[in-house]
Design an enzyme around this catalytic site. Structure first.
Site, PDB file in Angstrom:
ATOM      1  N   SER A  46     -13.144   6.469  77.882  1.00  0.00           N
ATOM      2  CA  SER A  46     -13.227   7.783  77.256  1.00  0.00           C
ATOM      3  C   SER A  46     -14.049   7.730  75.966  1.00  0.00           C
ATOM      4  O   SER A  46     -15.153   7.210  75.979  1.00  0.00           O
ATOM      5  CB  SER A  46     -11.791   8.279  77.032  1.00  0.00           C
ATOM      6  OG  SER A  46     -11.753   9.662  77.155  1.00  0.00           O
ATOM      7  N   LYS A  53     -17.744   5.762  75.247  1.00  0.00           N
ATOM      8  CA  LYS A  53     -18.969   6.184  74.533  1.00  0.00           C
ATOM      9  C   LYS A  53     -19.310   5.086  73.515  1.00  0.00           C
ATOM     10  O   LYS A  53     -20.456   4.678  73.351  1.00  0.00           O
ATOM     11  CB  LYS A  53     -18.746   7.500  73.772  1.00  0.00           C
ATOM     12  CG  LYS A  53     -18.161   8.659  74.598  1.00  0.00           C
ATOM     13  CD  LYS A  53     -18.009   9.925  73.749  1.00  0.00           C
ATOM     14  CE  LYS A  53     -16.903  10.889  74.151  1.00  0.00           C
ATOM     15  NZ  LYS A  53     -16.910  11.509  75.424  1.00  0.00           N
ATOM     16  N   TRP A  99     -13.964  17.070  83.487  1.00  0.00           N
ATOM     17  CA  TRP A  99     -14.356  17.240  82.081  1.00  0.00           C
ATOM     18  C   TRP A  99     -15.441  16.214  81.703  1.00  0.00           C
ATOM     19  O   TRP A  99     -16.336  16.493  80.918  1.00  0.00           O
ATOM     20  CB  TRP A  99     -13.105  17.064  81.217  1.00  0.00           C
ATOM     21  CG  TRP A  99     -13.244  17.300  79.754  1.00  0.00           C
ATOM     22  CD1 TRP A  99     -12.986  16.401  78.765  1.00  0.00           C
ATOM     23  CD2 TRP A  99     -13.630  18.515  79.088  1.00  0.00           C
ATOM     24  NE1 TRP A  99     -13.196  16.971  77.531  1.00  0.00           N
ATOM     25  CE2 TRP A  99     -13.583  18.281  77.704  1.00  0.00           C
ATOM     26  CE3 TRP A  99     -14.003  19.782  79.536  1.00  0.00           C
ATOM     27  CZ2 TRP A  99     -13.909  19.243  76.752  1.00  0.00           C
ATOM     28  CZ3 TRP A  99     -14.328  20.750  78.585  1.00  0.00           C
ATOM     29  CH2 TRP A  99     -14.276  20.472  77.218  1.00  0.00           C
ATOM     30  N   HIS A 141      -8.411  11.117  84.876  1.00  0.00           N
ATOM     31  CA  HIS A 141      -8.926  10.426  83.693  1.00  0.00           C
ATOM     32  C   HIS A 141      -7.910   9.343  83.289  1.00  0.00           C
ATOM     33  O   HIS A 141      -6.816   9.668  82.821  1.00  0.00           O
ATOM     34  CB  HIS A 141      -9.034  11.492  82.595  1.00  0.00           C
ATOM     35  CG  HIS A 141      -9.688  11.044  81.345  1.00  0.00           C
ATOM     36  ND1 HIS A 141     -11.042  10.829  81.247  1.00  0.00           N
ATOM     37  CD2 HIS A 141      -9.181  10.797  80.110  1.00  0.00           C
ATOM     38  CE1 HIS A 141     -11.344  10.482  80.002  1.00  0.00           C
ATOM     39  NE2 HIS A 141     -10.230  10.449  79.300  1.00  0.00           N
TER      40      HIS A 141
END
Ligand code: GCU
Length: 417
Positions: A252, A256, A343, A393
């Protein structure tokens, strides 16, 4: 769709798009065309000209510029001894200084059988080192911790009640049994995840000069990435770890971070992005699920101020996220999505890896074998790897199975091959 919306409308909540048919047509910047319009034809021009250009664009326009690291590495072994985990791996806990007055606690488990320096997995965690395993000897975190009703974390005060709460996400025993050292750090040790004027965490050790904070000053993703590099500085001098074989994994927002850390610090041998989504592996121009406008509105502190301007028109961004992946080349990158994690735009995550492929090919390496993702739960593995797990997720045992196979392929642990 958000393209072309006048700026004032952007402050209102915008409905996320989850329809493939509503993805706007877009043109990606070409990683192989230099800013002066010339085309990259060989590895040398990529390495010496185009790669530095792209890295600079991400620094300047997206994540912000990090300061130089401290000259001297300081660390202190807090605790070391055999653990009660399956296979009785050695536990080592080390306080690593990040900058004057700021440190992070590194938790390591090393397989008992060691014939040489070990390849390693390094990952940041969300709820403190205690959260990754119920092991009662893990030193609790005392730094900022994300609030959570579920885990009883109030006012961002770290609590030991997180012991073991996220153990299901970390296959530590499996990782260690396959011959890897497992290394983790709480991201809150490095920088609190708050929009708080960059006055604490590692940012505070590098106060900005008087006047307005520069528009390219580092945000929190850069700060967490800076911390990962300092942990790698420590691993370089730990004789039991082979710091040339460190796989960085992040989930998540920390996915990044893993991509950005790997792009900047070429000592990281391999990067795994799990469900990293917008400003991670997903292509921004698709505007599917989370958008650049929305991420800047809700998490402005993750980025430099220059990035905030692109929410209104993402087509103006001089980069897209396939270029972040390309900065890793020739080092291997694995991108993992989850089918229900819309998402994070699973398809956009796949396409980023796919569009980074020309750089791997230029360097003589294989990429992904097809234009469409593999069937759910199946993994493709070349220099680029990809899977889309069925479900939400999260990080599951299936994800780790693929990550470990990918690491075996590239870092040859000597076990489990
Ligand atoms: C939010 C955010 C995402 C991020 C995620 C996470 O959902 O919008 O960009 O990846 O949090 O880090 O958990």
């Amino acid at each position: 769709m958000m393209v072309g919306l006048p700026t004032p409308l952007l402050s209102r909540p915008v409905q996320a798009n989850y329809e493939e048919s509503e993805v706007p047509s877009y043109e990606l910047p070409d990683p192989l065309v230099c800013l002066d319009g010339t085309r990259v034809e060989d590895a040398q021009v990529w390495r010496e000209k185009r790669r530095p250009e792209i890295l600079e664009l991400f620094r300047d326009q997206v994540y912000g510029r990090s300061p130089r690291p401290p000259r001297e590495l300081e660390f202190e072994v807090l605790e070391e001894g055999p653990s009660e985990l399956e296979g009785k791996p050695l536990r080592r806990q080390v306080r690593v200084q990040l900058a004057a007055g700021v440190s992070c606690d590194l938790l390591m488990y090393l397989p008992q059988e060691r014939t040489g320096a070990l390849p390693a997995f390094l990952a940041l965690n969300f709820y403190g080192n205690t959260s990754v395993h119920p092991d009662p000897r893990i030193v609790p975190s005392s730094t900022w911790m994300d609030e959570s009703e579920e885990f009883g974390i109030v006012d961002n005060r770290a609590t030991e009640a997180t012991r073991g709460v996220r153990a299901y996400r970390w296959e530590i025993e499996t990782i260690v049994s396959r011959g890897y050292a497992f290394c983790t750090v709480h991201y809150g040790d490095i920088d609190p995840d708050h929009d708080d004027g960059f006055e604490n965490g590692v940012h505070a050790a590098f106060p900005a000069e008087a006047g307005e904070r520069p528009a390219d000053a580092w945000g929190s993703i850069s700060a967490w990435a800076f911390g990962l590099s300092r942990v790698l500085d420590y691993l370089v001098q730990d004789d039991e770890v082979d710091a040339t074989r460190v796989a960085l994994m992040g989930h998540s927002r920390l996915g990044k971070t893993a991509l950005w850390a790997g792009a900047q610090d070429e000592r990281f041998a391999l990067v795994i992005s799990n469900n990293s989504g917008c400003a991670g592996a997903a292509l921004s121009r698709r505007e599917f699920g989370e958008t650049v406008a929305r991420i800047n509105e809700v998490f402005p502190h993750w980025f430099c101020r220059n990035f905030h301007a692109y929410g209104a028109d993402v087509s103006r961004l001089p980069v897209d996220q396939h270029m972040l992946i390309s900065l890793m080349a020739p080092r291997p990158v694995y991108v993992a999505s989850a089918s229900e994690d819309l998402w994070a735009d699973p398809r956009g995550e796949f396409l980023s890896a796919r569009h980074a492929q020309p750089i791997y090919e230029l360097l003589g390496l294989s990429g992904l074998p097809g234009d469409e993702p593999p069937p759910e739960d199946e993994s493709w593995q070349g220099s680029l790897g990809y899977h889309r797990r069925g479900g939400e997720h999260d990080v599951t045992a299936l994800d780790w199975e693929h990550f470990l196979d990918f690491a075996d392929r590239h870092l040859s642990s000597g076990k489990g091959l």
